[in-house]
Every structure is written in structure tokens, then in C-alpha cells.
Design an enzyme around this catalytic site. Sequence first.
Site, PDB file in Angstrom:
ATOM      1  N   CYS A   8       0.837  -1.206   0.000  1.00  0.00           N
ATOM      2  CA  CYS A   8       0.000   0.000   0.000  1.00  0.00           C
ATOM      3  C   CYS A   8       0.870   1.254   0.000  1.00  0.00           C
ATOM      4  O   CYS A   8       1.490   1.588   1.018  1.00  0.00           O
ATOM      5  CB  CYS A   8      -0.908  -0.022   1.225  1.00  0.00           C
ATOM      6  SG  CYS A   8      -1.883   1.473   1.416  1.00  0.00           S
ATOM      7  N   CYS A  38      -0.229   4.095   2.413  1.00  0.00           N
ATOM      8  CA  CYS A  38      -0.022   3.792   3.842  1.00  0.00           C
ATOM      9  C   CYS A  38       1.449   3.943   4.208  1.00  0.00           C
ATOM     10  O   CYS A  38       1.780   4.502   5.248  1.00  0.00           O
ATOM     11  CB  CYS A  38      -0.434   2.353   4.172  1.00  0.00           C
ATOM     12  SG  CYS A  38      -1.967   1.837   3.434  1.00  0.00           S
ATOM     13  N   ASP A  39       2.331   3.411   3.376  1.00  0.00           N
ATOM     14  CA  ASP A  39       3.734   3.285   3.768  1.00  0.00           C
ATOM     15  C   ASP A  39       4.692   4.191   2.999  1.00  0.00           C
ATOM     16  O   ASP A  39       5.844   4.342   3.408  1.00  0.00           O
ATOM     17  CB  ASP A  39       4.178   1.814   3.593  1.00  0.00           C
ATOM     18  CG  ASP A  39       3.323   0.882   4.442  1.00  0.00           C
ATOM     19  OD1 ASP A  39       2.961   1.285   5.558  1.00  0.00           O
ATOM     20  OD2 ASP A  39       3.004  -0.226   3.992  1.00  0.00           O
TER      21      ASP A  39
END
Length: 310
Positions: free
Chosen positions: A133, A136-137
Site C-alpha cells: 500500500c 499507507c507506507d
Amino acid sequence: MENWELIIIGAGAAGLAAGIYGARSGLKTLILDEKMAGGAASDAPVVENYPGFPQISGGELTQKMVLHCKKAGATIHEIETVTALDFTGERKIVKTNRAEYETIAVIIATGSHYREIGVKGEQEFRGRGVSYCGICDGPFFKGKRVLVIGGGNSAATTTLYLSGIAAEVVVTHRRDAFRAEDALVKDIASKKNVQVFWNTEVKEIKGEKLVNKVVLYHNKAGETKEIAVDAVFVQIGEAPNSQIAREADLEVDEHGYIKTDVFQRTSVAGVYAAGDVSSHPVKQVGTAVGQGITAALEAYSYIRRPYYRT
Ligand code: NAP
């Protein structure tokens, strides 16, 4: 046991659209999600093809849907996992880790999950440089060199997002052309800090505490080399979250997607599937919304048997 008219499993785009239509039709509607509401689209860094929103983050778009759904009158239970479905009786039973519900109709909108690449190091470095993701990261890798695997729309949108954060983005694709949309491919070509390695497969992910290199294999030249990277974003598609449906004996296709007809009906009367878990060939937020709407209107007909559907 609590009684509902319509239970929707999954609060992503399909489930939320179904919730809006179910509740607005006057059905007593419950939506269950094992995570927070929003679904996979909320991970999309940017959505540029949902009508009416030329550019919006997936998170903002899905939060608007959640608010809309609640305003329409649907009840949403987050962090509640469905553990079993029983479709053998006239009324359907939905069991979760918290309760047992009885309902007349069920819409399964459980979506899909990220596929893994299956190479050495992928599991070992998951969460320590291996990610599925970008939104997200990605921010953990500001100013670093990151690698994206894949050639579809997910790989393309993640590459574009990461190009604004990382110093350098390397993309490896096993073919010599992307299958992503033309507009995305053109955007990638215009990015100075993106380099694409064609006909290239990642064979191993290496590191110490964190990822620091990958082993690449050129499948035309037959050559192997190592390059330094700080993160690997695996973006190679998805597989359906259809296990509970299969356990309840719903028919699925050869890839595990729940078989549906044009009304989103499954092999069991009163049970519908919508969004990425269904066998519909197009996996987009817009099509998921359309399928959710169709499923809810069909469920309404099944439950209330209106004069126009006798
Ligand atoms: P996808 O379209 O199925 O593409 C998967 C990519 O990963 C393909 O290029 C495939 O290579 C490659 N791949 C698959 N298995 C691999 C393996 N084991 N090793 C290396 N490469 C592998 O999946 P997706 O990109 O996740 O998209 C899923 C759906 O969501 C699509 O319908 C897509 O349109 C939609 N989506 C849309 C947007 C948007 O903004 N419109 C954004 C994200 C996703 P090959 O090309 O060789 O098969």
C-alpha cells in the site's frame, strides 16, 4: 438474536452504495466490516476517474460515502468479523465474533486482498520495507529509492504517488509494456525520477533489519543483477475475499470470485454479491458502486415483493 431485513458484509464502495439504497428504500439495514469502513479504495493515493471528482484521495471519497450512508439511516458496525453464514433456512443467519443476526437478505461486498509475489524475503521483510500500500507506507520512504512491482493500474498509480515522495522510483514489469491506462502511462513517462525496468522479475528481496536490495532477473537476456532499494511495493493485483461465501456453498468462478448475474444475484435466492468479490470483470470504484446499487434494489424486491415485481 437481532433481526434485520438486509445485512451487507463489507463497508467498501459497493457495500456503502448498497447501504445508501437499502436504507433509503426503508429497509432495516446493517453493514458489518472487520476493519474500519471505507474498503480498499480508501488506500488509493488519488482517484481521478470517479465521476464528479476529477481528483480526490481514496480516503476522502470513501469517507464521504460513509457519512452519506449513515445519513441515509444504515447502521454500520466496524471491527466486527463475520465468521459464518447459514443460508439453508428461509431466514439467513450471519454469525460474527460479537453476535448472531437473522436477516431476510444478504449482500456480500467483502472485496479482495493484495496478491503476494511469492519470492524469498517477501514475508521476512513484510512491514520492514515490503509493502502492498503506497499511501499507507510511502511517506516512510521520503527521499529514498523505492521499487514498485507490476504493470497494471495499481502499480501505475502507486508509482505516480511515490514519485512525489521518494528520491527515485524503480518499476519492474515482467513484460515490455504496461497494461495500465494510457493517461497513467503518459504521466509516468513524464516523471524524471521514475525508471522502468522492462522484462524484469524480482527474484529475491534482501536486507538486514530492513530491505536494502533486490535480485532482478531479465527474462529476455537471461541475466541476473542486484540493485539497492529501500522499499519494495508489491502491486500485482488482487484475489477475492470469498472464503465465508465458499463455506456457505455459494458458487464461485475458477478464480474464487462469487458468480453473479446482471442483478448481482448469486446461486442462493436472497443473497447478492457486489464489488471486487463478485465475478464482474471490471474492478473500479464506479462499477462497485453500480453493483452495490443493483444488489440493494434487487434485495428490496426480494424482501418487500413490490407490485411491479410480482
Ligand atoms: P491488474 O490490472 O491485474 O495488474 C496486475 C499487474 O501485475 C499486471 O501487470 C501483471 O502482469 C502483474 N503481475 C501479476 N502477477 C505477477 C507476478 N507474479 N509477478 C510479477 N508481476 C505480476 O491488477 P491491479 O493493477 O491491482 O488492478 C486491479 C483492478 O483495479 C483493475 O481492474 C484496475 O483497473 C483497478 N484499479 C484501477 C485504478 C484506477 O485508478 N483506475 C487504480 C488501481 C486499480 P501482466 O501484465 O504480465 O499480466
